[in-house]
Motif scaffolding. Structure first.
Motif: not given
Lengths: 826, 229
Positions: B190-206
């Motif tokens: 969801l996070l990556t899909g929505l990010g891609r779809e909406r052009g949102t940059a992601l900075l994810v700690a995991t």
């Protein structure tokens, strides 16, 4: 924008216990303010016409004719009256009455309210009863068993009861309580032969007219050598306000205690609310919501539910007022008018809302001031505790508002109450920490409860304080009442004097003594009774208006009763100095220690009195403790016999009259006009009736206190609920069975109960002792029962709480869930 | 590290150091960390527990001023701004998803998503909140309280809440750490899909290396230093 989610969230977070605390605080404050207002209005209504005019002049000897003549010449209307207490006799029954004999035109203001037909309506009358007739108060009719048309003996006259008087201008509330009014014409008074030269009679002149000439006239009166006592309507109102404060002082202290508990409960509730709001606050601050705006939003969101909850307290207050009014019907003059009632309730709502929002603001603001990175770390924003300073200041403010008299005259008491409320939790917290240290290494049954109290932190400390406070006050109320009643009853034991006869002229002494001896009523000892006005203390002129004498202003404005004795009274106790020898020729005085304290005098001080145009100066040589409840003639000021020699005087005596001998006493009194009689057992009946009504009030107050304590305990339990749930879950997972869990919980409750009981019981013993000694001046009864009673009550209270606590956390699934939630209490 | 984008970068950390002072000594958490993130870029931050991932996210998102170095967001020096301006920037352009989810138990799901939008004063807050819930597949559960949802569902609500703000940068701190494999994968997609779809940059700690492979850029934080994974 629709209602903000935050508004809804805050509304929901403002939980049941917080709401209950707010309702209780508003209801308690509202009840008190409404009752105080109603009492004041009642006193004003009864006493507003006290003067029978716009102003009165009063003197303990006939007023010079010039005063009335000048008033009429200045365009004022005048009416004369005479007022004094006397014994009214009907068959074998005797009762003390306040006679008000009035001249033509009386009253100039207000009217009499009378029932002139049995079962008939109450009618207004602007003129006194017909000649030969009297109107008497229903209470007096009840004492005398007199009906309309019956004839009663007043002095040597036999007068017809022409009406039952329900309201009379010229009779104060206090007078009508102890000596119900009896009204007649001045023309009728002459027939009674009650007014003799040494009689204790107040001669009065009522005045009515425009303000300016009245002011001019009164200024002239104040320059006259006769110096009559001048009273205006505003003086009456001022004095009634003081009376109201005095009468409501005790209730105000209880209200303050309830408020203190409610404020604590609110403080805990504010923390619980803040705890619920913490995650969202942490998130919003991290997300970038402006901190100040967030703080404001919290408070704005809280305003509506808070005000609504405060308003909910008003119907509760009205119910309580109705209950108390029903309990005290006939004892207190309560008048309820819609305006003042609504005003009082509004003040209660606003005061509680301001106090509550101050507490909530203090806690909620903290949510918006923590580190924004907290949310990211998964930790919650730190909660700031409602600071003790805010609590203390708020309580002091409310205290000063409710009990200005206490604030002024007993600042130590008020400070102790506030400090106690604030410091008790601190002491408990330290005590629990010490207990935990002592229990280290002991058996788990002992160690667990001891460390549990320390682990709960402020929650346990506040819980214990609430219980201790409520128990202490309830026990004090019971203890004081028990002590007073016991002493009253002891004072009236068989064979003790139960009748006072006073107003006995020097010439009447011997015949009266003979008549009493012949009637088998024993030998009497007379105490002289000299009416005097205190004019100087240590050479300085006494001004009743001076703040120094604020608490004795009433006494200084009126004549005092001096007496003399050759030997020290057996029912008194010498506290300081030495009592004069029978042969002393010096003008010495022995003072009641409380009276001396109020006058700010001690051994060696001088008191100058004006008596019949002469000045008598007495040097204080001893201080006494007077047993006022002994039903023997007692005086604030005793003078050495030589000091009062040659001064005009009357005499007083007390005697033990068994019920069967009362008709004989009545026959004697009929032949002794001017002698007034007071039946002390009637006073006791009155005191018992008042105490019975007060007992209901005490029970009501104790119930309110317990409710407040219960709320506080519940809030404190809520405060530590998550922790308890997690502990129980862990213990269950480790294999501790439900029965053992219950025992551990009971152990904790018991430890808390013992701590609260010890503090509450100990506190009650100290306060009761202080109250009995300094407030009532009575011997202290045995108070040892208070400690076990407090211990039993608090242990029972807490064991019940533990027994009804939710058990959801005891099951293994619930245990796992509780651990999974991390005790977050979501 | 994408050195080519230093003019158009959304977020740039320049030689950032940070640490905490204890009673007697200072613990260093970040030492000379530099990082650049473009618009729409997805970057994973790997590292063991206690390696300083959360601290780096806090510093990068303007929540905690670093001891040294600079953080630029939209070409503005974040910590040269006062706290209020920094907060305003977060509210306008950043979204957060936390390990501890941080939903508000007293509000229902829809209200939880609407809450930050309401604070931002968005007129279409409710509509966007519903749309975000639709996107995470929880539109039907809009009126239930978070306590009635599973952990995975709660985290999806948190994702919806973050995306409803239409942020330029979404900062997520271990968003799947408390979830089982299945739920973790769903939330991550969801996070990556929505990010891609909406052009949102992601900075994810995991700390989940397998999930991190979906991100074009991967960093590893070790001993306070950042390197490409």
């Amino acid at each position: 924008m629709r209602a903000s989610p935050l508004t809804r969230a805050v509304g929901r977070a403002f939980g049941g216990r917080a709401r209950a605390a707010v309702v209780l605080a508003t209801a308690t404050l509202g009840t008190f303010l409404v009752l105080r207002g109603a009492l004041f209005a009642g006193l004003v209504r009864r006493d507003a016409d006290l003067l029978g005019g716009r102003a009165t002049l009063a003197l303990s000897r006939p007023l010079p004719a010039l005063l009335a003549a000048r008033a009429r010449r200045d365009g004022l209307r005048t009416a004369s009256w005479v007022r004094f207490p006397t014994a009214a006799v009907h068959g074998p029954r005797i009762a003390l009455a306040t006679v008000l004999a009035v001249g033509p035109g009386y009253p100039l203001r207000g009217d009499f309210r009378v029932r002139i037909r049995a079962g008939g309506p109450r009618v207004r009358r602007r003129t006194p009863p017909p000649r030969g007739g009297v109107w008497i108060a229903p209470a007096l009719a009840a004492f005398l068993h007199a009906r309309l048309g019956d004839r009663i003996d007043v002095g040597v006259a036999r007068l017809r009861v022409a009406g039952f008087l329900e309201r009379a201008p010229g009779i104060g509330w206090r007078a009508s309580l102890f000596a119900p009014p009896l009204v007649m014409r001045l023309a009728t008074l002459a027939a009674t032969r009650l007014v003799l030269p040494q009689s204790r009679v107040v001669y009065g002149l009522s005045l009515e007219g425009p303000r300016t000439p009245l002011d001019t006239y009164l200024s002239w009166v104040r320059t006259r050598p006769s110096r009559p006592f001048v009273r205006r309507r505003r003086d009456v109102v001022r004095s009634l306000r003081r009376t109201t404060r005095r009468l409501t002082r005790y209730a105000a202290l209880v209200v303050l205690a309830v408020l203190a508990l409610a404020v604590f409960a609110l403080g805990l509730a504010a923390r619980a609310t803040a705890r619920r709001l913490a995650p969202v606050a942490a998130y919003l601050v991290a997300q970038g919501v402006d901190r100040a705006r967030l703080g404001r939003s919290f408070l704005t969101a809280l305003a509506r539910p808070l005000l609504t909850t405060c308003a909910l307290g008003t119907p509760v207050a009205l119910l309580a007022v109705a209950l108390i009014a029903a309990l005290f019907r006939g004892e207190l003059p309560l008048v309820f008018a819609p305006g003042p009632v609504l005003g009082s309730l509004l003040v209660a709502v606003l005061a509680t809302a301001v106090l509550s929002s101050a507490l909530f603001a203090n806690t909620l603001r903290a949510l918006a001031t923590g580190s924004p990175a907290a949310a990211l770390r998964g930790s919650r924003l730190p909660l700031r505790r409602a600071s003790g300073v805010v609590l203390g200041a708020a309580l002091l403010l409310v205290g000063a508002l409710l009990v200005p008299d206490v604030g002024v005259h007993h600042p130590k008491l008020l400070a102790a109450l506030v400090l106690g409320a604030v410091l008790l939790p601190v002491l408990f917290r330290a005590g629990f920490a010490l207990l935990a240290r002592l229990a280290r290494g002991r058996a788990v049954g002992l160690w667990w409860p001891a460390t549990a109290l320390a682990r709960r932190g402020w929650a346990a400390a506040v819980e214990a304080s609430a219980l201790a406070f409520a128990l202490g006050l309830a026990l004090t109320a019971v203890g004081v009442e028990h002590g007073v009643v016991r002493d009253l009853e002891h004072g009236l034991a068989r064979g003790q004097p139960n009748w006072f006869l006073y107003g006995i002229t020097p010439g009447a002494r011997a015949p009266l003594a003979r008549a009493l001896a012949q009637a088998g009523l024993g030998r009497v000892r007379y105490a002289p009774f000299v009416t005097a006005r205190l004019v100087r203390i240590d050479g300085r002129r006494v001004r009743a208006s001076s703040p120094r004498y604020r608490r004795v202003a009433w006494l200084l404005r009126h004549d005092q009763n001096l007496s003399s004795r050759r030997r020290f009274p057996p029912t008194n106790r010498l506290l300081a100095g030495r009592f004069w020898s029978p042969a002393s020729r010096a003008a010495e005085a022995s003072l009641d220690r409380r009276f001396a304290r109020l006058l700010h005098v001690g051994i060696g001080s001088t008191l100058a009195y004006r008596v019949a145009g002469r000045t008598v100066t007495l040097r204080v040589t001893s201080l006494r403790r007077v047993d006022w409840w002994s039903f023997r003639p007692n005086f604030f000021v005793l003078a050495s016999p030589s000091a009062l020699r040659g001064l005009p005087r009357s005499y007083l005596t007390s005697l033990a009259v068994p019920p069967a001998a009362v008709p004989r006493l009545a026959r004697i009194l009929r032949r002794s006009p001017g002698v007034s009689a007071v039946d002390a057992s009637a006073l006791l009946r009155l005191a018992r009736r008042t105490l019975a009504a007060s007992r209901s009030l005490v029970i009501l107050e104790a119930a309110t206190l317990f409710l407040a304590a219960l709320l506080l305990a519940a809030s404190a339990l809520e405060e530590s609920a998550a922790e308890r749930r997690e502990e129980r879950a862990l213990l269950t997972l480790w294999g501790v069975g439900p029965a053992r869990l219950r025992r551990l919980a009971a152990g904790e409750a018991l430890a808390l109960g013992i701590a609260a009981g010890l503090a509450g019981g100990g506190g009650a013993i100290v306060v009761t002792r202080l109250a009995m000694e300094s407030l009532f001046d009575l011997p202290v009864p045995a108070l040892g029962w208070m400690l076990p009673a407090a211990l039993a009550a608090s242990a029972l209270f807490l064991l019940l709480s533990a027994a009804i606590a939710p058990r959801a956390a005891l099951g293994s699934y619930a245990a796992l869930r509780a651990l999974d939630e991390g005790g977050g209490g979501t | 590290m994408n050195a080519a984008c230093d003019r158009c970068g959304l977020l740039r950390l320049e030689d950032v150091s940070h640490g905490y002072s204890g009673n007697e000594e200072t613990a260093s958490i970040l030492e000379g960390v530099s990082l650049t993130l473009e618009r729409g870029e997805r970057a994973a931050l790997l590292g063991v527990s206690g390696s300083g991932k959360t601290t780096l996210l806090a510093v990068a998102s303007g929540l905690e001023p670093p001891r040294a170095g600079r953080v630029r967001f939209l070409d503005r020096d974040l910590y040269a701004l006062d706290e209020n301006r920094r907060a305003a920037l977060r509210l306008a352009h950043l979204g957060f998803v936390f390990q501890d989810i941080q939903l508000f138990p007293l509000l229902d799901v829809l209200e939880n998503v609407r809450l930050p939008l309401a604070f931002r004063g968005d007129a279409d807050a409710e509509e966007r909140a519903r749309e975000a819930l639709e996107a995470v597949g929880l539109a039907r559960r809009a009126r239930v309280r978070p306590s009635a949802l599973s952990g995975g569902e709660q985290q999806r609500v948190a994702v919806a809440r973050a995306f409803a703000l239409r942020p330029l940068l979404l900062v997520a701190d271990e968003p799947t750490a408390r979830l089982d494999r299945g739920h973790a994968r769903r939330v991550w997609d969801l996070l990556t899909g929505l990010g891609r779809e909406r052009g949102t940059a992601l900075l994810v700690a995991t700390h989940d290396e397998a999930l991190a492979t979906d991100c074009a850029t991967r960093y590893r934080l070790e001993g306070g230093r950042l390197r490409n994974a």
